[in-house]
Design a protein around this motif. Structure first.
Motif, PDB file in Angstrom:
ATOM      1  N   TYR A  85       8.082   0.512  -4.232  1.00 21.13           N
ATOM      2  CA  TYR A  85       7.599  -0.287  -3.281  1.00 21.13           C
ATOM      3  C   TYR A  85       8.327  -1.992  -3.461  1.00 21.13           C
ATOM      4  O   TYR A  85       8.106  -2.418  -4.576  1.00 21.13           O
ATOM      5  CB  TYR A  85       6.081  -0.551  -3.198  1.00 21.13           C
ATOM      6  N   ARG A  86       8.688  -2.367  -2.356  1.00 17.07           N
ATOM      7  CA  ARG A  86       9.012  -3.676  -2.449  1.00 17.07           C
ATOM      8  C   ARG A  86       7.855  -4.686  -2.242  1.00 17.07           C
ATOM      9  O   ARG A  86       6.961  -4.683  -1.223  1.00 17.07           O
ATOM     10  CB  ARG A  86      10.236  -4.113  -1.071  1.00 17.07           C
ATOM     11  N   ILE A  87       7.629  -5.393  -3.479  1.00 18.48           N
ATOM     12  CA  ILE A  87       6.319  -6.000  -3.403  1.00 18.48           C
ATOM     13  C   ILE A  87       6.258  -7.137  -2.228  1.00 18.48           C
ATOM     14  O   ILE A  87       5.010  -7.329  -1.701  1.00 18.48           O
ATOM     15  CB  ILE A  87       6.360  -6.979  -4.903  1.00 18.48           C
ATOM     16  N   GLU A  88       7.313  -7.669  -1.842  1.00 15.88           N
ATOM     17  CA  GLU A  88       7.367  -8.732  -0.714  1.00 15.88           C
ATOM     18  C   GLU A  88       6.825  -8.037   0.692  1.00 15.88           C
ATOM     19  O   GLU A  88       6.163  -8.755   1.654  1.00 15.88           O
ATOM     20  CB  GLU A  88       8.527  -9.312  -0.291  1.00 15.88           C
ATOM     21  N   GLU A  89       6.820  -6.511   0.865  1.00 14.92           N
ATOM     22  CA  GLU A  89       6.710  -6.151   2.028  1.00 14.92           C
ATOM     23  C   GLU A  89       5.433  -5.446   1.953  1.00 14.92           C
ATOM     24  O   GLU A  89       4.678  -4.775   2.914  1.00 14.92           O
ATOM     25  CB  GLU A  89       7.819  -5.056   2.197  1.00 14.92           C
ATOM     26  N   ILE A  90       4.450  -5.319   0.874  1.00 11.72           N
ATOM     27  CA  ILE A  90       3.112  -4.727   0.575  1.00 11.72           C
ATOM     28  C   ILE A  90       2.076  -5.708   1.574  1.00 11.72           C
ATOM     29  O   ILE A  90       2.080  -6.804   1.048  1.00 11.72           O
ATOM     30  CB  ILE A  90       2.783  -4.476  -0.818  1.00 11.72           C
ATOM     31  N   GLU A  91       1.391  -5.244   2.258  1.00 17.23           N
ATOM     32  CA  GLU A  91       0.410  -5.840   3.190  1.00 17.23           C
ATOM     33  C   GLU A  91      -0.961  -5.984   2.459  1.00 17.23           C
ATOM     34  O   GLU A  91      -1.693  -6.954   2.845  1.00 17.23           O
ATOM     35  CB  GLU A  91       0.508  -5.216   4.684  1.00 17.23           C
ATOM     36  N   THR A  92      -1.398  -4.847   1.615  1.00 14.54           N
ATOM     37  CA  THR A  92      -2.724  -4.873   1.265  1.00 14.54           C
ATOM     38  C   THR A  92      -2.570  -5.575   0.009  1.00 14.54           C
ATOM     39  O   THR A  92      -2.082  -5.602  -0.946  1.00 14.54           O
ATOM     40  CB  THR A  92      -3.248  -3.482   0.735  1.00 14.54           C
ATOM     41  N   PRO A  93      -3.696  -6.812  -0.040  1.00 13.21           N
ATOM     42  CA  PRO A  93      -3.740  -7.767  -1.099  1.00 13.21           C
ATOM     43  C   PRO A  93      -3.795  -7.089  -2.299  1.00 13.21           C
ATOM     44  O   PRO A  93      -3.232  -7.626  -3.310  1.00 13.21           O
ATOM     45  CB  PRO A  93      -4.594  -8.772  -0.494  1.00 13.21           C
ATOM     46  N   LEU A  94      -4.987  -6.236  -2.565  1.00 15.69           N
ATOM     47  CA  LEU A  94      -5.158  -5.798  -3.886  1.00 15.69           C
ATOM     48  C   LEU A  94      -3.880  -4.784  -4.414  1.00 15.69           C
ATOM     49  O   LEU A  94      -3.658  -4.968  -5.531  1.00 15.69           O
ATOM     50  CB  LEU A  94      -6.500  -4.842  -3.867  1.00 15.69           C
ATOM     51  N   THR A  95      -3.372  -4.031  -3.617  1.00 15.53           N
ATOM     52  CA  THR A  95      -2.127  -3.249  -3.770  1.00 15.53           C
ATOM     53  C   THR A  95      -1.086  -4.282  -4.554  1.00 15.53           C
ATOM     54  O   THR A  95      -0.281  -3.742  -5.345  1.00 15.53           O
ATOM     55  CB  THR A  95      -1.861  -2.524  -2.895  1.00 15.53           C
ATOM     56  N   LYS A  96      -0.925  -5.434  -3.597  1.00 18.27           N
ATOM     57  CA  LYS A  96       0.367  -6.151  -4.098  1.00 18.27           C
ATOM     58  C   LYS A  96      -0.234  -6.916  -5.567  1.00 18.27           C
ATOM     59  O   LYS A  96       0.774  -7.191  -6.141  1.00 18.27           O
ATOM     60  CB  LYS A  96       0.377  -7.291  -3.114  1.00 18.27           C
ATOM     61  N   GLN A  97      -1.348  -7.217  -5.450  1.00 21.16           N
ATOM     62  CA  GLN A  97      -1.547  -7.729  -6.875  1.00 21.16           C
ATOM     63  C   GLN A  97      -1.496  -6.699  -7.932  1.00 21.16           C
ATOM     64  O   GLN A  97      -0.896  -7.330  -9.224  1.00 21.16           O
ATOM     65  CB  GLN A  97      -3.029  -8.336  -6.868  1.00 21.16           C
ATOM     66  N   CYS A  98      -1.642  -5.585  -7.802  1.00 22.32           N
ATOM     67  CA  CYS A  98      -1.503  -4.596  -8.876  1.00 22.32           C
ATOM     68  C   CYS A  98       0.079  -4.393  -8.840  1.00 22.32           C
ATOM     69  O   CYS A  98       0.532  -4.424 -10.394  1.00 22.32           O
ATOM     70  CB  CYS A  98      -2.132  -3.225  -8.587  1.00 22.32           C
ATOM     71  N   ARG A  99       0.843  -4.591  -8.031  1.00 23.57           N
ATOM     72  CA  ARG A  99       2.352  -4.337  -8.136  1.00 23.57           C
ATOM     73  C   ARG A  99       2.835  -5.715  -8.838  1.00 23.57           C
ATOM     74  O   ARG A  99       3.746  -5.671  -9.708  1.00 23.57           O
ATOM     75  CB  ARG A  99       2.858  -4.059  -6.896  1.00 23.57           C
ATOM     76  N   TYR A 100       2.225  -6.916  -8.559  1.00 19.10           N
ATOM     77  CA  TYR A 100       2.670  -8.013  -9.181  1.00 19.10           C
ATOM     78  C   TYR A 100       2.480  -7.691 -10.987  1.00 19.10           C
ATOM     79  O   TYR A 100       3.411  -8.126 -11.443  1.00 19.10           O
ATOM     80  CB  TYR A 100       1.788  -9.179  -8.988  1.00 19.10           C
ATOM     81  N   LEU A 101       1.263  -7.330 -11.338  1.00 17.22           N
ATOM     82  CA  LEU A 101       1.013  -7.025 -12.748  1.00 17.22           C
ATOM     83  C   LEU A 101       2.047  -6.028 -13.198  1.00 17.22           C
ATOM     84  O   LEU A 101       2.805  -6.200 -14.326  1.00 17.22           O
ATOM     85  CB  LEU A 101      -0.215  -6.511 -13.059  1.00 17.22           C
ATOM     86  N   ASP A 102       2.308  -4.909 -12.406  1.00 21.98           N
ATOM     87  CA  ASP A 102       3.445  -3.868 -12.854  1.00 21.98           C
ATOM     88  C   ASP A 102       4.732  -4.500 -13.077  1.00 21.98           C
ATOM     89  O   ASP A 102       5.413  -4.275 -14.114  1.00 21.98           O
ATOM     90  CB  ASP A 102       3.178  -2.848 -12.004  1.00 21.98           C
ATOM     91  N   LYS A 103       5.010  -5.490 -12.311  1.00 25.64           N
ATOM     92  CA  LYS A 103       6.419  -5.990 -12.352  1.00 25.64           C
ATOM     93  C   LYS A 103       6.548  -6.779 -13.542  1.00 25.64           C
ATOM     94  O   LYS A 103       7.507  -6.869 -14.188  1.00 25.64           O
ATOM     95  CB  LYS A 103       6.850  -6.800 -10.756  1.00 25.64           C
TER      96      LYS A 103
END
Length: 121
Positions: A85-103
């Motif tokens: 998933y491209r982080i900038e395109e994730i709309e769900t805040p929680l999923t985006k935050q989890c992907r921030y951590l993963d990145k």
């Protein structure tokens, strides 16, 4: 690429304590330290080592983990693709935050310099 509601729910219900050992293993296999991992997590969430241990002991979900976190103001500077998933395109805040951590953890494991991982404006 949008995430599905099922994917978002699965992410929200994952237990932090069950994923954390994988984070440690991933960075240590690549020659980084648990202390560096904690530095990255603290930068993103504000949780110090004792906070993390409490969250692990409580067996919190990622939903609870990020509800309690104080996300760093520069977290939005984390960009790129992680877990397909491209982080900038994730709309769900929680999923985006989890992907921030993963990145951030991925960058740490790949040997990126700490000053680059901990984004500055």
């Amino acid at each position: 690429m949008a995430t599905t509601p099922e994917h978002d729910e699965r992410v929200a219900n994952m237990k932090f304590f069950s994923v954390y050992p994988h984070y440690v293993s991933k960075v240590e296999k690549k020659g980084r330290t648990k202390e560096e991992l904690h530095q990255v997590i603290e930068w993103l969430t504000g949780f110090n080592e004792s906070d993390l241990q409490k969250l692990i002991d409580e067996k919190v979900t990622f939903a609870t983990f990020f509800e309690r976190a104080k996300l760093h103001p520069n977290a939005s500077l984390i960009k790129g693709v992680v877990c397909g998933y491209r982080i900038e395109e994730i709309e769900t805040p929680l999923t985006k935050q989890c992907r921030y951590l993963d990145k951030l953890i991925e960058e740490l494991a790949r040997g990126r310099k700490m000053e680059k991982i901990l984004r500055k404006a």
